[in-house]
Design a protein around this motif. Structure first.
Motif, PDB file in Angstrom:
ATOM      1  N   GLU A  93      28.767  43.334  16.067  1.00  0.00           N
ATOM      2  CA  GLU A  93      27.875  42.512  16.882  1.00  0.00           C
ATOM      3  C   GLU A  93      28.145  42.688  18.373  1.00  0.00           C
ATOM      4  O   GLU A  93      27.270  42.427  19.196  1.00  0.00           O
ATOM      5  N   ARG A  94      29.337  43.117  18.717  1.00  0.00           N
ATOM      6  CA  ARG A  94      29.670  43.319  20.123  1.00  0.00           C
ATOM      7  C   ARG A  94      29.469  44.754  20.574  1.00  0.00           C
ATOM      8  O   ARG A  94      29.291  45.006  21.759  1.00  0.00           O
ATOM      9  N   ALA A  95      29.503  45.672  19.633  1.00  0.00           N
ATOM     10  CA  ALA A  95      29.359  47.081  19.994  1.00  0.00           C
ATOM     11  C   ALA A  95      27.948  47.610  19.780  1.00  0.00           C
ATOM     12  O   ALA A  95      27.536  48.564  20.429  1.00  0.00           O
TER      13      ALA A  95
ATOM     14  N   PRO B  15      19.948  43.623  11.735  1.00  0.00           N
ATOM     15  CA  PRO B  15      18.899  42.837  11.078  1.00  0.00           C
ATOM     16  C   PRO B  15      19.169  41.346  11.017  1.00  0.00           C
ATOM     17  O   PRO B  15      18.246  40.561  10.821  1.00  0.00           O
ATOM     18  N   TRP B  16      20.429  40.913  11.177  1.00  0.00           N
ATOM     19  CA  TRP B  16      20.732  39.486  11.065  1.00  0.00           C
ATOM     20  C   TRP B  16      20.680  38.753  12.401  1.00  0.00           C
ATOM     21  O   TRP B  16      20.819  37.542  12.451  1.00  0.00           O
TER      22      TRP B  16
ATOM     23  N   PRO C 255      14.661  46.077  23.519  1.00  0.00           N
ATOM     24  CA  PRO C 255      14.041  47.378  23.225  1.00  0.00           C
ATOM     25  C   PRO C 255      13.834  47.539  21.716  1.00  0.00           C
ATOM     26  O   PRO C 255      14.437  46.826  20.911  1.00  0.00           O
ATOM     27  N   ILE C 256      12.986  48.483  21.330  1.00  0.00           N
ATOM     28  CA  ILE C 256      12.763  48.751  19.921  1.00  0.00           C
ATOM     29  C   ILE C 256      14.030  49.346  19.321  1.00  0.00           C
ATOM     30  O   ILE C 256      14.653  50.236  19.899  1.00  0.00           O
ATOM     31  N   GLY C 257      14.413  48.841  18.154  1.00  0.00           N
ATOM     32  CA  GLY C 257      15.606  49.341  17.489  1.00  0.00           C
ATOM     33  C   GLY C 257      15.380  49.544  16.007  1.00  0.00           C
ATOM     34  O   GLY C 257      14.263  49.371  15.489  1.00  0.00           O
ATOM     35  N   ALA C 258      16.455  49.890  15.307  1.00  0.00           N
ATOM     36  CA  ALA C 258      16.355  50.181  13.881  1.00  0.00           C
ATOM     37  C   ALA C 258      15.915  48.976  13.067  1.00  0.00           C
ATOM     38  O   ALA C 258      15.326  49.126  11.998  1.00  0.00           O
ATOM     39  N   ALA C 259      16.189  47.764  13.559  1.00  0.00           N
ATOM     40  CA  ALA C 259      15.871  46.559  12.798  1.00  0.00           C
ATOM     41  C   ALA C 259      14.628  45.833  13.308  1.00  0.00           C
ATOM     42  O   ALA C 259      14.253  44.800  12.754  1.00  0.00           O
ATOM     43  N   THR C 260      13.974  46.346  14.336  1.00  0.00           N
ATOM     44  CA  THR C 260      12.855  45.623  14.955  1.00  0.00           C
ATOM     45  C   THR C 260      11.733  45.344  13.964  1.00  0.00           C
ATOM     46  O   THR C 260      11.241  44.211  13.868  1.00  0.00           O
TER      47      THR C 260
ATOM     48  N   LYS D 258      12.711  42.711  11.371  1.00  0.00           N
ATOM     49  CA  LYS D 258      12.855  41.375  11.959  1.00  0.00           C
ATOM     50  C   LYS D 258      11.502  40.805  12.360  1.00  0.00           C
ATOM     51  O   LYS D 258      11.264  39.598  12.229  1.00  0.00           O
ATOM     52  N   ALA D 259      10.597  41.660  12.843  1.00  0.00           N
ATOM     53  CA  ALA D 259       9.257  41.183  13.205  1.00  0.00           C
ATOM     54  C   ALA D 259       8.509  40.697  11.969  1.00  0.00           C
ATOM     55  O   ALA D 259       7.841  39.656  12.001  1.00  0.00           O
TER      56      ALA D 259
END
Length: 250
Positions: A43-45, A52-53, A61-66, A69-70
């Protein structure tokens, strides 16, 4: 010759069982401790958009989990509206409606905080509006500045709600438009007055074509379904974006 028998020692067997049980519990505790440490460090790195959590934010920015999560946040109307408000989006509530197999529930109309939709009366489900807002903020605007040096000041579209089945057929499953869970984007109006149209500029070898493909690829990272002129002739003049169909990027 008599066979040798191991002496029965109940106290030794009981002690061995206790030690085995203790070893199992210690092993499980160490595993969960390791998982906790990895999550704490992760969570810090790792940025929130890849986790996803973590809560969804329009400003991330758009990420792997966006996309995940949306979709998840959009299912909770209150949470969805909260994310929009926290991200600086304003909206008004749209009236619920029902017409045969078509229905609109808990829809909103974005009124500020992003380039306006043209026409303005585009009521959508909150989940769809949330995805549109993220796409506009994190994909469309950066791509426009990169390609043209200008912001997008208006997104031309062919509508969000339309009471029809897929491709307007008489039978078959309802379109995502039948529940206002989709948007057909036709073009992008720039701050210098120019308009980039999907129909006329998709095959442009210059910045217009590159821009359109960039926003299509970005949409694939936000919306569940993204369809473009590359998909079929029915989408030759628009990008179909929805948050309820099957996972598809074309």
């Amino acid at each position: 010759m008599a066979a040798y028998r191991v002496p029965h020692r109940p106290e030794v067997e009981a002690r061995a069982r206790r030690q085995t049980q203790i070893a199992r519990w210690v092993g499980l505790a160490l595993i969960w401790l390791l998982v906790g440490v990895l999550i704490f460090l992760g969570e810090r790195a790792i940025p929130d958009q890849h986790l996803p959590w973590t809560p969804l934010s329009v400003v991330d920015p758009i990420g792997a989990a966006t996309k995940a999560k949306a979709a998840r946040t959009g299912e909770d109307v209150a949470a969805c509206r909260g994310v929009l408000a926290k991200g600086g989006l304003t909206y008004v509530l749209a009236e619920d409606s029902a017409n045969g197999f078509c229905s609109v529930r808990d829809a909103i109309q974005i009124t500020g905080g992003m380039a306006p939709l043209l026409p303005a009366d585009a009521a959508m489900t909150c989940k769809q509006a949330l995805a549109v807002a993220i796409w506009e903020r994190q994909i469309v605007q950066p791509a426009a500045f990169e390609a043209f040096g200008h912001a997008v000041v208006g997104i031309e579209h062919y509508g969000a709600y339309s009471c029809r089945r897929i491709y307007g057929q008489q039978a078959g499953p309802p379109s995502e438009h039948a529940s206002a869970n989709a948007l057909d984007v036709a073009g992008f109006r720039l701050a210098n007055g120019e308009v980039v149209w999907v129909k006329s500029d998709w095959d442009d070898p210059g910045p217009r074509g590159r821009f359109l493909r960039q926003v299509r690829e970005g949409a694939c990272r936000v919306f569940i379904t993204t369809l473009s002129p590359d998909y079929n002739a029915a989408h030759a003049d628009h990008l179909h974006l929805d948050m309820g169909g099957k996972p598809l990027c074309a």
